[in-house]
Design an enzyme around this catalytic site. Structure first.
Site, PDB file in Angstrom:
ATOM      1  CG  LEU A   1      -1.773   1.241   1.473  1.00  0.00           C
ATOM      2  CD1 LEU A   1      -2.714   1.516   0.300  1.00  0.00           C
ATOM      3  CD2 LEU A   1      -2.568   1.090   2.768  1.00  0.00           C
TER       4      LEU A   1
ATOM      5  CG  LEU B   1      -0.280  -0.118  15.628  1.00  0.00           C
ATOM      6  CD1 LEU B   1      -1.643  -0.641  16.051  1.00  0.00           C
ATOM      7  CD2 LEU B   1       0.721  -1.256  15.620  1.00  0.00           C
ATOM      8  CB  SER B   2       4.618   2.785  16.242  1.00  0.00           C
ATOM      9  OG  SER B   2       5.927   2.476  16.699  1.00  0.00           O
TER      10      SER B   2
ATOM     11  NE  ARG C   1      10.432  -3.251  15.048  1.00  0.00           N
ATOM     12  CZ  ARG C   1      10.412  -2.029  14.509  1.00  0.00           C
ATOM     13  NH1 ARG C   1       9.267  -1.473  14.166  1.00  0.00           N
ATOM     14  NH2 ARG C   1      11.532  -1.365  14.325  1.00  0.00           N
TER      15      ARG C   1
ATOM     16  CG  HIS D   1      -2.495   5.021  -9.741  1.00  0.00           C
ATOM     17  ND1 HIS D   1      -1.544   4.556  -8.855  1.00  0.00           N
ATOM     18  CD2 HIS D   1      -2.065   4.624 -10.975  1.00  0.00           C
ATOM     19  CE1 HIS D   1      -0.592   3.933  -9.514  1.00  0.00           C
ATOM     20  NE2 HIS D   1      -0.874   3.963 -10.792  1.00  0.00           N
TER      21      HIS D   1
ATOM     22  NE  ARG E   1      -0.926  -1.985  -5.318  1.00  0.00           N
ATOM     23  CZ  ARG E   1       0.239  -2.581  -5.391  1.00  0.00           C
ATOM     24  NH1 ARG E   1       0.310  -3.871  -5.693  1.00  0.00           N
ATOM     25  NH2 ARG E   1       1.373  -1.917  -5.182  1.00  0.00           N
TER      26      ARG E   1
END
Length: 301
Positions: free
Chosen positions: A105, A117-118, A224, A246, A251
């Site tokens: 994306l 989101l971290s 992580r 687009h 997509r």
């Protein structure tokens, strides 16, 4: 569903923001340029701004074509005058998508902005995992097996269920689906356990002179590394109408990755409902597997 992990099978899209128009300033501009009266038949700010931008190029406010805003924007799409679509902007919150999807994306850079989101700051020990569309049947069968047998057989989680299912495979009509689904679920269960173990270990390992926030961040950013691409994430997306078209065209194509195609179809549904004159020229089609894909009437605008 097992209480050991959470799974997600569909994305959710929220249209949380869009433009408004200062009609007094627009009227002042028109009056300053001797346009005594101009109206349009759309109440959607983005659609109106696209028309204003297009008419400004030729100062055609006093000479509107018949058909209203819909006909005007359809002509813009037909001739490919896509730059005026860049003035309509939409804010979306997207959840229930995988890190694998957002890697694709965020490649859509022109006309798009992102806030994700971290994993360094947010504890992922309660995260969900996104099921790839091609595995939906297997995961559903695996969850059913777990739910049907967890009390009777005292199952402790998906890994235990996978081992039991392998022993029963020859006697189950859905044996292959169940074992494949349970193996995927067991893998995600193990990922979470590894993540939680590493967070605890690394938090203890960090120097004592670090404050608690820094210790947690350092532990989570390392832990992580054991989380898979299927980890669910949340992302705030801002895009102008041209950039979003687009994205939907590329997509939503039959040739796109199945998960991001599913998202493109969902994004299109939200935007078409809000601004049909800008996003209403896509034909929804069904793939042989039952999934949807999009075919634009006006491509590469």
């Amino acid at each position: 569903m097992s209480d050991s992990i959470k799974i997600v099978t569909e994305p959710t899209v929220y249209l949380v923001g869009k433009q408004t128009i200062d009609n007094a300033e627009l009227d002042r501009f028109l009056a300053d340029h001797e346009v005594s009266h101009w109206t349009t038949d759309t109440e959607v700010a983005g659609e109106k701004l696209v028309e204003v931008a297009g008419r400004l190029c030729y100062m055609s406010f006093a000479k509107p074509r018949p058909g209203g805003n819909s006909a005007y924007i359809d002509h813009i799409l037909e001739v490919g005058h896509g730059s005026v679509l860049e003035h309509a902007v939409y804010n979306l919150v997207i959840t229930g998508v995988s890190r694998s999807l957002t890697h694709e994306l965020v490649r859509h850079r022109a006309g798009m902005g992102y806030s994700q989101l971290s994993q360094r700051y947010v504890d992922e020990s309660d995260t969900a995992f996104v099921v790839p569309p091609v595995l939906l049947d297997e995961i559903a069968a695996g969850v059913r097996f777990y739910e049907d047998n967890k009390t009777q057989r005292g199952l402790s989680g998906y890994r235990d269920a996978f081992e039991r299912c392998c022993l029963m495979r020859d006697t189950s009509p859905n044996g292959i689906l169940e074992t494949e689904g349970l193996q995927w679920l067991a893998g995600r269960e193990q990922n979470l356990e590894e993540y939680e173990r590493l967070v605890c270990y690394l938090a203890r390992k960090m120097p004592n002179d670090l404050d608690i926030t820094s210790r947690r961040k350092a532990a989570r950013e390392a832990a992580r590394s054991v989380l898979p691409n299927a980890t669910e994430t949340k992302i705030f997306v801002t895009g102008n109408a041209r950039a979003l078209r687009h994205f939907i065209e590329m997509r939503g194509s039959l040739h796109a990755d199945a998960e991001i195609r599913r998202l493109a179809v969902a994004v299109h549904s939200i935007l078409e409902a809000d601004s049909p004159n800008i996003f209403g020229d896509y034909e929804r089609k069904a793939h042989k597997d039952g999934s949807a894909w999009l075919n634009p009437l006006h491509a590469k605008v």
